[in-house]
Design an enzyme around this catalytic site. Sequence first.
Site: not given
Ligand SMILES: Nc1ncnc2c1ncn2[C@@H]1O[C@H](COP(=O)(O)OP(=O)(O)OP(=O)(O)O)[C@@H](O)[C@H]1O
Lengths: 229, 331
Positions: B33, B35, B37-40, B55, B147
């Site tokens: 996914g 977010g 700040m970046g990509t996971v 991340k 949040d």
């Molecule tokens: N530990 C994890 N295990 C599995 N999937 C994860 C994990 N952390 C994040 N993800 C996936 O990656 C996506 C992006 O996560 P991220 O924390 O970067 O952004 P976000 O939750 O959209 O928040 P923001 O935009 O506020 O930083 C999430 O929506 C989730 O689906």
Amino acid sequence: MLEAVRATDPEIRRRALERLAAAYWRPVYTYLRLHWREPEEEARDLAQGFFVALIERDLAARWDPSRARFRTWVRTCLDSFVADERRAAGRRKRGGGAVHVPLEAEGIEDELAGAIAPSTEDPDTFFRREWIRGLFTGSVRALRDELRAAGRETRLRLFERYDLADEADRPTYARLATEESLDIAKVGNELYAARARLRALVLERLRECTSDEAEYRAEARELFGTDEP
Amino acid sequence: MNRLSDEALAHLRDVTERPELPGDRYEIHERLGRGGMGTVWRATDRELARDVAVKVMTLPAASDRERGRLQREAHILARLEHPGIVPIHDIGQLADGRLWYAMKLVRGVALDRAVESVSALPARLRLFLRLCETVEFAHVQGVIHRDLKPANVMVGPFGEVLVMDWGVAKVLGEPEEGEPAAPPSAGAADASGGAATDGGAATDSTSPGTVLGTPGWMAPEQAAGRAHTVDPRADVFGLGRILHALVGSEPPRRLAAIVARAEASRPEDRYGTASELAADIDRFLSGTAVSAYREGALEKLGRLVERHRVAILLLLAYVVMRSLLFLWGDR
Ligand SMILES: Nc1ncnc2c1ncn2[C@@H]1O[C@H](COP(=O)(O)OP(=O)(O)OP(=O)(O)O)[C@@H](O)[C@H]1O
């Protein structure tokens, strides 16, 4: 960069204009050819006139960063510019002023051969994709020149064979390793090095055609990855 | 050179983002996914032979402030060791300067999706209680999430509830970017209940970057740009909104009262802590009187009958039996 476009010193303005044109001529030209379906000659003329108008009519000063990204704003301006020009009886001779924009349209017609604008796509999506394609095309070119100059022919070949190929023609790392008499890990490393450099080149270009740090970062977020158009 | 085909372009956009972590330890797989700040990414940690989530920031940090954001999130995760919060394993920087960290891979779905298959109210409330516990734990450690929303809560295959995305969390007692560096002035801050905020005179600063959180889910005082001075009750509000979404459109009156108190616009009208909110949910589940609702005599009777139904039935059965025996014995 936009600050310079608005500068009062004509010399600074001219240079800013050249940079602007360098960053945008490819998507602008492609857009004129494919979206507006302008013939080659007219497209070239219009593109030239458009960049001049950006400066001479002080269009750049009217851009409102809070309402649109610079890219979107350029596309909107281009649309109204084309509409105006088409309305005007005949085409005036453009670019006659102090400013001349060198458009290196060389080779772009070959690139465009066979490309068609999907009629269903909205203009902004289309322009955006061409803009991204422009960033990558220019960067791939620069990468190629760099690798050649540095004598890194193997890296270049691997990059072209693997990363520029369509899915169906993409060889495996193992196949490339055999062909180049390298071990597989080395193939991976070479490719990684080429991509890392490409990424840096794309980002350099992105900086040239965005207005400020915030826009640069916002565009960068959407540039990489394959999730969206 | 040929025109880059759409396919080749998509491939280049993909491979130029794909990170190469230093050393041989991690093998990167697919994107999980993106977010703000970046990509996971999903990755394999070869040393420990397990999958993890990595991340990676989109760009190298432009400033110390930006560098700080990801590092801060990593430090918060490291500090909050709790089953409801993903543990962080590793942190580093790519060759091109992008920061990354590796954390536990969560195989679950976001709360809003998870509850689609949980229709029974008590089961939903029990999930919610677990969420409250985690938030309360963070508060006790001095961290406010800021949040909370269903998208930031993951439910695992065993019903484990994880609170994600601590990127905009506030650590009490730590100064923040853009925070007015005013000395603590007695009485200026809203001091009623909850943990002390970090002193500060509550300015209504709305300079860019001050409003953190998600519209529709964040507390009014946070939306008004006073993110620096929020206290745990801002999270109580977020919990209230989540509870609201969980209980459906026509919850029992006592439950509706709990929701209303949790998501009250004024912090002082809310529960002071997540655990107070949880305690009321607990009372609701066990059928005792909840603090958020003053019930009438009849309602109370109804609730007591409901709660003690088994005892009352047993008693009634006993009375009936005795009467029958009595009547029989009389013959
Ligand atoms: N530990 C994890 N295990 C599995 N999937 C994860 C994990 N952390 C994040 N993800 C996936 O990656 C996506 C992006 O996560 P991220 O924390 O970067 O952004 P976000 O939750 O959209 O928040 P923001 O935009 O506020 O930083 C999430 O929506 C989730 O689906």
